[in-house]
Motif scaffolding. Sequence first.
Motif, PDB file in Angstrom:
ATOM      1  N   SER A  26      -1.891 -13.222  13.555  1.00 56.96           N
ATOM      2  CA  SER A  26      -1.946 -13.290  12.213  1.00 56.96           C
ATOM      3  C   SER A  26      -3.141 -13.552  11.188  1.00 56.96           C
ATOM      4  O   SER A  26      -3.882 -14.312  11.638  1.00 56.96           O
ATOM      5  N   GLU A 109       4.836  -3.216   2.205  1.00 54.13           N
ATOM      6  CA  GLU A 109       4.873  -2.239   3.493  1.00 54.13           C
ATOM      7  C   GLU A 109       3.736  -1.095   3.291  1.00 54.13           C
ATOM      8  O   GLU A 109       4.009  -0.321   2.301  1.00 54.13           O
ATOM      9  N   PHE A 114      -1.983   3.477   8.038  1.00 56.94           N
ATOM     10  CA  PHE A 114      -1.343   2.684   9.310  1.00 56.94           C
ATOM     11  C   PHE A 114      -0.222   2.005   8.618  1.00 56.94           C
ATOM     12  O   PHE A 114       0.167   1.906   7.410  1.00 56.94           O
ATOM     13  N   ALA A 116       2.104  -1.242   8.508  1.00 55.93           N
ATOM     14  CA  ALA A 116       2.242  -2.702   8.649  1.00 55.93           C
ATOM     15  C   ALA A 116       3.109  -3.211   7.385  1.00 55.93           C
ATOM     16  O   ALA A 116       3.248  -2.458   6.459  1.00 55.93           O
ATOM     17  N   ASN A 118       3.073  -6.793   5.346  1.00 54.20           N
ATOM     18  CA  ASN A 118       2.377  -7.806   5.001  1.00 54.20           C
ATOM     19  C   ASN A 118       3.137  -8.699   3.663  1.00 54.20           C
ATOM     20  O   ASN A 118       4.130  -8.082   3.052  1.00 54.20           O
ATOM     21  N   GLY A 139      -0.405 -11.637   7.199  1.00 52.47           N
ATOM     22  CA  GLY A 139       0.537 -10.729   7.814  1.00 52.47           C
ATOM     23  C   GLY A 139       0.383 -10.504   9.245  1.00 52.47           C
ATOM     24  O   GLY A 139      -0.712 -11.606   9.654  1.00 52.47           O
ATOM     25  N   ASN A 141      -1.589  -9.402  12.863  1.00 48.25           N
ATOM     26  CA  ASN A 141      -2.807  -8.943  13.068  1.00 48.25           C
ATOM     27  C   ASN A 141      -2.811  -7.992  14.016  1.00 48.25           C
ATOM     28  O   ASN A 141      -2.453  -8.132  15.156  1.00 48.25           O
ATOM     29  N   THR A 142      -3.162  -6.563  13.724  1.00 48.97           N
ATOM     30  CA  THR A 142      -3.087  -5.585  14.860  1.00 48.97           C
ATOM     31  C   THR A 142      -4.441  -5.663  15.443  1.00 48.97           C
ATOM     32  O   THR A 142      -5.338  -6.574  15.123  1.00 48.97           O
ATOM     33  N   GLY A 145      -7.159  -4.947  13.125  1.00 47.41           N
ATOM     34  CA  GLY A 145      -7.287  -5.992  12.223  1.00 47.41           C
ATOM     35  C   GLY A 145      -7.979  -7.250  12.928  1.00 47.41           C
ATOM     36  O   GLY A 145      -9.172  -7.715  12.170  1.00 47.41           O
TER      37      GLY A 145
END
Length: 195
Positions: A26, A109, A114, A116, A118, A139, A141-142, A145
């Motif tokens: 995150s 949102e 992309f 996500a 948050n 948020g 973490n991808t 990210g």
Amino acid sequence: MAKLIGIAVVVLIAGVLAFITSRPDSFLITRTRQLDASPDAVYALINNFALWRQWSPYENVDPNMEREYSGPAAGVGARYAYKGNRNIGVGRMEILESKPGERIDIRLEFIEPFAAVNQANFVLEPSGKGTRVTWNMSGPNTFMGKGMMAFGLMESFIGKQLEKGLTDLETAARAADFKATQSAQAEPLTASPAH
């Protein structure tokens, strides 16, 4: 020799990928600024999405951005959907919690480019003759990210946007304070007696 270079490149790439995946799951990016404006003026500008056009760094990215507001005009349940060019994308926001002069929590949102979900929150504290404002964005973490965080890109990019937003928020809130002061000082107009 070429084989050794190839192995070194593979090891380097594997090391970078391992480093990226080891980053936290995150993120939290925070900026704080002392604003020379009243807590009431600052709170009003954040609590109403329609007023974000006066200060949000994201509002001017695409001059043709489409906006849709729903729910109450301000406070809990207020919603804002936007659709813009590739630099702004598509998304929506909703105010989840709102405490006058203290805090506002928002669900963010992102839909395009992309997906996500948050959180953003604003914490307001009266400080001297102004307001100390902390803007947090957090948020999950991808992988992308994590990669941006690993090299400080996310902190730098989003951090600069939050700093600009707080600077512009101060300008807008000071203008609102000035307008409120002028209105309070204005003498009420009275009808002249008939002759």
